[in-house]
Enzyme design. Sequence first.
Site, mmCIF file in Angstrom:
data_model
loop_
_atom_site.group_PDB
_atom_site.id
_atom_site.type_symbol
_atom_site.label_atom_id
_atom_site.label_comp_id
_atom_site.label_asym_id
_atom_site.label_seq_id
_atom_site.Cartn_x
_atom_site.Cartn_y
_atom_site.Cartn_z
ATOM 1 N N HIS A 167 -24.304 53.780 -55.480
ATOM 2 C CA HIS A 167 -25.697 53.359 -55.376
ATOM 3 C C HIS A 167 -26.464 53.511 -56.687
ATOM 4 O O HIS A 167 -27.553 52.991 -56.827
ATOM 5 C CB HIS A 167 -26.410 54.114 -54.243
ATOM 6 C CG HIS A 167 -26.662 55.557 -54.488
ATOM 7 N ND1 HIS A 167 -25.939 56.569 -53.886
ATOM 8 C CD2 HIS A 167 -27.570 56.192 -55.257
ATOM 9 C CE1 HIS A 167 -26.395 57.740 -54.267
ATOM 10 N NE2 HIS A 167 -27.387 57.545 -55.105
ATOM 11 N N ASP A 177 -19.335 55.711 -51.568
ATOM 12 C CA ASP A 177 -20.432 55.787 -52.536
ATOM 13 C C ASP A 177 -19.961 56.287 -53.893
ATOM 14 O O ASP A 177 -20.627 57.081 -54.544
ATOM 15 C CB ASP A 177 -21.564 56.674 -52.004
ATOM 16 C CG ASP A 177 -22.859 56.475 -52.797
ATOM 17 O OD1 ASP A 177 -23.004 55.415 -53.425
ATOM 18 O OD2 ASP A 177 -23.716 57.377 -52.785
ATOM 19 N N SER A 211 -27.880 62.300 -58.738
ATOM 20 C CA SER A 211 -26.896 61.498 -58.032
ATOM 21 C C SER A 211 -25.772 61.038 -58.953
ATOM 22 O O SER A 211 -26.011 60.431 -59.985
ATOM 23 C CB SER A 211 -27.592 60.284 -57.429
ATOM 24 O OG SER A 211 -26.774 59.648 -56.495
#
Length: 515
Positions: A152, A182, A255
């Site tokens: 993402h 992911d 992230s």
Amino acid sequence: MIDRVNSDTTRTSTILRPRRLALLGTVAALGVAVLAASPVSTPFGVSSLISPAQAAESAATPQGFGDLVSKVKPAVISVRVKIDQDNDKSAMLQQNRMDQDEESPFDQFSRQFGFRGPGGMNGMPHQRHQMVTGEGSGFFISADGYAVTNNHVVDHAQSVQVTMDDGTIYTAKVVGTDPKTDLALIKVDGNKDFPFVKFSDQKPRIGDWVVAVGNPFGLGGTVTAGIVSASGRDIGNGPYDDFIQIDAPINKGNSGGPAFDMNGNVIGVNTAIYSPSGGSVGIGFDIPASTAKLVVAQLKDKGAVTRGWLGVQVQPVTAEIADSLGLKAARGAIVDNPQDGSPAAKAGIEAGDVITAVNGTAIKDSRDLARTIATLAPGTSVKLDVVHKGDSKTVTLALGELPNERQAKAGNQSDDGKTQQTAGTPRLGLSLAPSGEVQGAGQKGVVVTEVDPQGPAAQRGIQTGDVILNVGGKAVSNVAEVRSELAQAKSSGKNSVLLQVKSAEATRFVAVPLA
């Protein structure tokens, strides 16, 4: 009140400091052996003894993380992407819109990027084809410039730049992505050997130290520490959720960054947080290194991930389902429906079969089965331990390839989920009719025409219009057959009966208690 507490804390520390210094001096002068044999006066006046084992453990406790951080920090990078905001397929922009509509505490880090284009932070309307930027983290896994981050972070990125710990900026390209886990692999071309880190070969223990490094809020090069809080977490992010939970603070922009063990190996990739407030509350989730290694290897080799495909819709075996099937334990995955033409269907797997092991390794539940099959390559020959109508058998089959549009269906709803369910006599609070007598119900089974809201069936989610195909392992076509199977289950001493129910959504099994 806060100032007062701080003041009191300061005075207490001042009082205890000479005593602590004296104790440390004793350790330095006399050694651990003397200390272990001597009573120690605590701040509360209680005498205690420190054993040699306790002293050794205390000595082994890390006094800081400086050596570890200096070793691994150069391999961690900040990832900056640019995305055309007119691209409605952009995962980052979709996530940003979702933040305005939802208040789910599970926030993908992609929802938390600091958008720097108009409308990204101030809520003003975007101009068409306006480029917005987002930031995440990543880390090098090889000297030639391969790096790992989250899908993402780079999904639909028009350009990707990485910034190293020393401030050097490079352009990167996306090698491949895997939305189901992911994860993404990017490549930086440069004329130097990049510092890199390795994935851990060992699963971390709950309570082990963990250090996270990343780019929170775009600050770059930020280090936090904590412990592994839990493992095997399923947060509803995807079909293969198996997250490590850590309490090392991670925030917006972390992230895709790494979480390290004390040996400097990567135990997980920071991916999501639980955050009612939007900031760290000490609950973060990491993709395990074991998963990341398998995915990254395929991305590097082929640019995409292929997974084994069994071709079954499954659900967990609850205690009631286990009881109704005569199983000793509520373990394994019960097959709701084998898909036509799938490897499972060709091998004779039927609805109602319970898969208990794959290649001799026990299966905990439906999600465990999905993860296990996904780690195997298409074409792999596997042995499934199956309970079929009360008998155990072994089925050997070759896995197919999971089509891109399909996902492993590992149901996680409990039996009281509002889907299809159970059979009817007055004891269950149902009125039934043969399906052939009800328009649109088909020709198989019996259709539920009325549900007592206070009955056992209603409590399990049975609804008007549901069709009961099977009761206790036998197909039914009329009310008399349903009653017969219920009576037989009751006379056999079972506390519940297993029903195969078809609704508008799907076909699945439901265990209903026998009143």
